[in-house]
Design an enzyme around this catalytic site. Sequence first.
Site, PDB file in Angstrom:
ATOM      1  N   GLY A 134     109.971  16.810  26.131  1.00 39.16           N
ATOM      2  CA  GLY A 134     109.746  15.368  26.077  1.00 39.16           C
ATOM      3  C   GLY A 134     110.180  14.854  24.711  1.00 39.16           C
ATOM      4  O   GLY A 134     110.505  15.624  23.794  1.00 39.16           O
ATOM      5  N   GLU A 175     115.484  15.738  24.438  1.00 31.22           N
ATOM      6  CA  GLU A 175     116.096  14.449  24.078  1.00 31.22           C
ATOM      7  C   GLU A 175     116.550  14.510  22.622  1.00 31.22           C
ATOM      8  O   GLU A 175     115.739  14.300  21.725  1.00 31.22           O
ATOM      9  CB  GLU A 175     115.093  13.334  24.305  1.00 31.22           C
ATOM     10  CG  GLU A 175     114.612  13.315  25.759  1.00 31.22           C
ATOM     11  CD  GLU A 175     113.606  12.210  26.070  1.00 31.22           C
ATOM     12  OE1 GLU A 175     113.466  11.258  25.280  1.00 31.22           O
ATOM     13  OE2 GLU A 175     112.959  12.314  27.110  1.00 31.22           O
TER      14      GLU A 175
END
Length: 436
Positions: A134, A175
């Site tokens: 995440g 990410e």
Amino acid sequence: MHCTALLSVIFYCGAVLSTPLSSSLGRYSRYASRRAESTGLRAVGYFGNWDIYARNFFVTDIDVSQLTHLIYSFANIDNTTGEVLLSDEWADLQYAYPGDDTTANGTNVYGGIKQMFLLKKKNRSLKTMLSVLGATYSAYFSPILASESLRANFATTALKLMTDLGFDGIDIDYEYVQNSTEAWQMVDLLSKLRSGMDVISSNTSCSPFLLSYASPAGPLKYTQLDMAGMDQYLDFWNYMGFDYAGSWDTIAGHSSNLFASSDNPLSTPFNTSTAINYYLTTGGVPASKINLGSPLYAHAFAGTEGPGKPFNGTGTEGSFGIAGTWDYKALPVEGYNATVYNSKKIGASWSYDSAKKYMISYDTPAIAKQKAGWIMKMGLGGSMWWEVSMDKNGTESLIGSTVKTFGGKKALDSSKNHLSYPTSKYENLRKGFPEE
Ligand SMILES: *[C@@H]1O[C@H](CO)[C@@H](O)[C@H](O)[C@H]1NC(C)=O
Ligand SMILES: *[C@@H]1O[C@H](CO)[C@@H](O)[C@H](O)[C@H]1NC(C)=O
Ligand SMILES: *[C@@H]1O[C@H](CO)[C@@H](O)[C@H](O)[C@H]1NC(C)=O
Ligand SMILES: *[C@@H]1O[C@H](CO)[C@@H](O)[C@H](O)[C@H]1NC(C)=O
Ligand SMILES: *[C@@H]1O[C@H](CO)[C@@H](O)[C@H](O)[C@H]1NC(C)=O
Ligand SMILES: *[C@@H]1O[C@H](CO)[C@@H](O)[C@H](O)[C@H]1NC(C)=O
Ligand SMILES: *[C@@H]1O[C@H](CO)[C@@H](O)[C@H](O)[C@H]1NC(C)=O
Ligand SMILES: *[C@@H]1O[C@H](CO)[C@@H](O)[C@H](O)[C@H]1NC(C)=O
Ligand SMILES: *[C@@H]1O[C@H](CO)[C@@H](O)[C@H](O)[C@H]1NC(C)=O
């Protein structure tokens, strides 16, 4: 059970491989891993393990009747060893849900993880996955990704969590991949995860485990990926079709539009259609492996004349103290006279209070239905949502509106989940919670 015809020649349930795959399959060996086959469209919901705090929303509150996959977020990593770790052991393993006797002897699991398993017992077509990283934990990941031995440790420990905790698969949300070096390192990491999963499934059951990737919508990010390299190891891609516009911009815009606007281009800095076409054509990803992700939350813009116009901050209000973002279920915001606009032309919706000059970008049920139709027209694999605590109930539910357009529950993937985890370190999970 869910082995492909090709593989059933080589594998049979419960057997240990006797012939090395590479020699028996020759040049086809890269296709030789075990894959679950979807029997219909996917409806994939993420759940955040922090939902139990401010939102007071528990695993037992999730309406799984319209979901095919539920992804528990996020596992963290040890930034030195690459070991995949739970991020909140109290919420994940220890919290006592109603009916939990946490005083029982032995090594037992409670908390959100146990409830995820109970949901699978109630609905055998619900597959659960553990998402690793995440946005927050991604910051530590580069040095792990860069090392062969740390990648190997990441894969081993992720799969150990999967089999200890009773998940059907792993989702990677890094990410973001930054350059071509990281791109091949990611392919190698996915390869390690996939081959580890294949060993586990060939050893314990015929049924494969799942591997997915939460993937970017911005061209600067998605062009960094080796999509074909990754795709050979993935069951599906969770395309993050949101956050196209928000507080970080200077112009108020649409945050999850399907198409670019030709008459108001500043209102659509990004668009889903171009990105997905890149995945399909340049990337070579099969359409059926892409789940289009949509937000169950909204971005606000204050002091603006509307989409495509400058704005002045986001205001101080927002759901659970987060200025400028609202859960979909909190809309319409109390105290505002918000007129709702749906534009089929760009596949986006928003609300605007002309007196207070306050715009909110979010998906309405009408736009959710349009997106569902587009998913079917494009032959995509289904839909994904961030995240399940934020939806409304009933006819206003965005998940429900999507599934209804798909053709109802009968149109959804009904492939079966796993309930057998003979190597779990947790006694109650290993036994499958027989009383519950
Ligand atoms: C299980 O999920 C399927 C769709 O994936 C749905 O049709 C069914 O109603 C669900 N059952 C329960 C008990 O939630
Ligand atoms: C746990 O084990 C102890 C010692 O064997 C026993 O006295 C106790 O009753 C057990 N507790 C439960 C809840 O089974
Ligand atoms: C690594 O993790 C430790 C412990 O969680 C944290 O204090 C530290 O800031 C992290 N270091 C880096 C470089 O991210
Ligand atoms: C790729 O990105 C990583 C992480 O930022 C960096 O350490 C590495 O030097 C970069 N490699 C190239 C070739 O740019
Ligand atoms: C396969 O299963 C057997 C029996 O459960 C176990 O002893 C062995 O370690 C397993 N091998 C792997 C690679 O998981
Ligand atoms: C649509 O989005 C892509 C990024 O995915 C961007 O490159 C392209 O310029 C956009 N199209 C328009 C017309 O804005
Ligand atoms: C922008 O908003 C702030 C309050 O957040 C306000 O003080 C300021 O006057 C606004 N500026 C303009 C140009 O409207
Ligand atoms: C709400 O906004 C609409 C559109 O701007 C306007 O027609 C209506 O009169 C407003 N209602 C109230 C109560 O302010
Ligand atoms: C939806 O229904 C559930 C169960 O009835 C309830 O707990 C929850 O508060 C409802 N959520 C909303 C947003 O109305």
